[in-house]
Design an enzyme around this catalytic site. Sequence first.
Site, PDB file in Angstrom:
ATOM      1  N   HIS A   1       0.844  -1.212   0.000  1.00 51.21           N
ATOM      2  CA  HIS A   1       0.000   0.000   0.000  1.00 51.21           C
ATOM      3  C   HIS A   1       0.872   1.253   0.000  1.00 51.21           C
ATOM      4  O   HIS A   1       0.580   2.232  -0.672  1.00 51.21           O
ATOM      5  CB  HIS A   1      -0.874   0.053   1.260  1.00 51.21           C
ATOM      6  CG  HIS A   1      -1.900  -1.025   1.356  1.00 51.21           C
ATOM      7  ND1 HIS A   1      -1.871  -1.988   2.338  1.00 51.21           N
ATOM      8  CD2 HIS A   1      -2.996  -1.290   0.605  1.00 51.21           C
ATOM      9  CE1 HIS A   1      -2.909  -2.788   2.191  1.00 51.21           C
ATOM     10  NE2 HIS A   1      -3.608  -2.395   1.151  1.00 51.21           N
TER      11      HIS A   1
ATOM     12  N   GLN B   1     -18.440  -6.282  -0.361  1.00 56.63           N
ATOM     13  CA  GLN B   1     -17.587  -7.132  -1.211  1.00 56.63           C
ATOM     14  C   GLN B   1     -17.184  -8.429  -0.525  1.00 56.63           C
ATOM     15  O   GLN B   1     -16.416  -9.206  -1.078  1.00 56.63           O
ATOM     16  CB  GLN B   1     -16.367  -6.361  -1.708  1.00 56.63           C
ATOM     17  CG  GLN B   1     -15.313  -6.061  -0.652  1.00 56.63           C
ATOM     18  CD  GLN B   1     -14.218  -5.153  -1.209  1.00 56.63           C
ATOM     19  OE1 GLN B   1     -14.420  -3.966  -1.404  1.00 56.63           O
ATOM     20  NE2 GLN B   1     -13.051  -5.722  -1.464  1.00 56.63           N
TER      21      GLN B   1
ATOM     22  N   GLU C   1      -1.190  -4.877  -8.352  1.00 56.20           N
ATOM     23  CA  GLU C   1      -1.392  -5.969  -9.312  1.00 56.20           C
ATOM     24  C   GLU C   1      -1.636  -7.315  -8.643  1.00 56.20           C
ATOM     25  O   GLU C   1      -1.939  -8.289  -9.321  1.00 56.20           O
ATOM     26  CB  GLU C   1      -0.179  -6.079 -10.244  1.00 56.20           C
ATOM     27  CG  GLU C   1      -0.182  -5.010 -11.307  1.00 56.20           C
ATOM     28  CD  GLU C   1       0.951  -5.168 -12.300  1.00 56.20           C
ATOM     29  OE1 GLU C   1       1.838  -6.001 -12.085  1.00 56.20           O
ATOM     30  OE2 GLU C   1       0.936  -4.415 -13.290  1.00 56.20           O
TER      31      GLU C   1
ATOM     32  N   GLN D   1      -9.217  -7.733 -10.075  1.00 54.85           N
ATOM     33  CA  GLN D   1      -9.859  -6.495  -9.602  1.00 54.85           C
ATOM     34  C   GLN D   1      -9.380  -5.298 -10.437  1.00 54.85           C
ATOM     35  O   GLN D   1     -10.173  -4.445 -10.835  1.00 54.85           O
ATOM     36  CB  GLN D   1      -9.528  -6.280  -8.126  1.00 54.85           C
ATOM     37  CG  GLN D   1      -9.851  -4.887  -7.608  1.00 54.85           C
ATOM     38  CD  GLN D   1      -9.635  -4.766  -6.123  1.00 54.85           C
ATOM     39  OE1 GLN D   1     -10.470  -5.190  -5.349  1.00 54.85           O
ATOM     40  NE2 GLN D   1      -8.537  -4.172  -5.700  1.00 54.85           N
TER      41      GLN D   1
HETATM   42  O1  PAF Z   1      -8.234  -3.990  -2.885  1.00 53.74           O
HETATM   43  C1  PAF Z   1      -8.876  -3.563  -1.901  1.00 53.74           C
HETATM   44  O2  PAF Z   1      -8.336  -3.340  -0.820  1.00 53.74           O
HETATM   45  C2  PAF Z   1     -10.365  -3.326  -2.049  1.00 53.74           C
HETATM   46  O3  PAF Z   1     -10.960  -4.278  -2.865  1.00 53.74           O
HETATM   47  C3  PAF Z   1     -10.717  -1.890  -2.522  1.00 53.74           C
HETATM   48  C4  PAF Z   1     -10.227  -1.644  -3.939  1.00 53.74           C
HETATM   49  C5  PAF Z   1     -10.138  -0.884  -1.576  1.00 53.74           C
HETATM   50  C6  PAF Z   1     -12.245  -1.717  -2.536  1.00 53.74           C
HETATM   51  O4  PAF Z   1     -12.777  -1.901  -1.265  1.00 53.74           O
END
Ligand code: PAF
Length: 282
Positions: free
Chosen positions: A37, A61, A150, A155
């Site tokens: 991150h 999700q 990646e 996603q």
């Molecule tokens: O990859 C993630 O952490 C999540 O799927 C995201 C893109 C922040 C959406 O909640």
Amino acid sequence: MLIFNNQRELTAYLASVSQNKATVGFVPTMGALHQGHLSLLQESVARNPITVISIFVNPTQFNNPDDLAKYPRTLEADIAKIKTVSDAIIVYAPSVDDIYKGHPFSEHFDFDGLEHQMEGQFRPGHFDGVGTIVKRLFEIVKPNFAYFGEKDFQQLQIVRKMTEKEKLPVTIIGCPIFREPNGLAMSSRNERLTEAERAEAAIIYKTMTEAKKRFATQSAVAVTQWVKKVFAKHPKFTLEYFQIADEAALLPCIRKNKTKKYRAFIAVFVNNVRLIDTISLN
Ligand code: PAF
């Protein structure tokens, strides 16, 4: 450091500072931040005068309520880590209500079939949840650039597809996977592994790199069978899927086509913790 919990205050602030046409870079996260991150934040800070990070564990999700309940929530530690990149990063850490206004439901999306492969097969509704939250966050933050890792390659492709189909004015940037010294892809879920499990989980990347070597001379079917055999010998690991697919449509590779770029994708359970990884094959 500015931390907003409320979208009204965040949008008012961003409207006041982005008047001089400074670009806004955005890093959406669910918190439990790791080096991966932070690398997305560094990329954004290097290229945009304004960087916003969201920290929000998005309930829509998660197809598994237990996974949602156990998802690490470490806001204070996350803020300390963000500060190591820059004090000027703006944090948006909303409540479920601030985002969903009492209606935590997903919109239904058509991602041209990308959503039916791999994660989509094993996590029903997951990508509708991701699409819903990413679109909502884009509407709130109005970024020029948004940064995604990646590791979640499916996603990343789905977010690109949504941005294109919904004509959202944001450029999606994919950034490389960060790995532990033993090769394990960095993930917030790694926090739920014991030291021993973390060490043993090195087998995932080791198998992926060996699969890549084999794919140079063998068929996707042969490589997949070999991977299944490797995990069958390790009772601590349950292989959910291993799939070789083309990067664009994410469809399984039946016969190699020289014009296509392929990737291997894997999902493995280690003592109820679900880990995913991916590697480019050519
Ligand atoms: O990859 C993630 O952490 C999540 O799927 C995201 C893109 C922040 C959406 O909640």
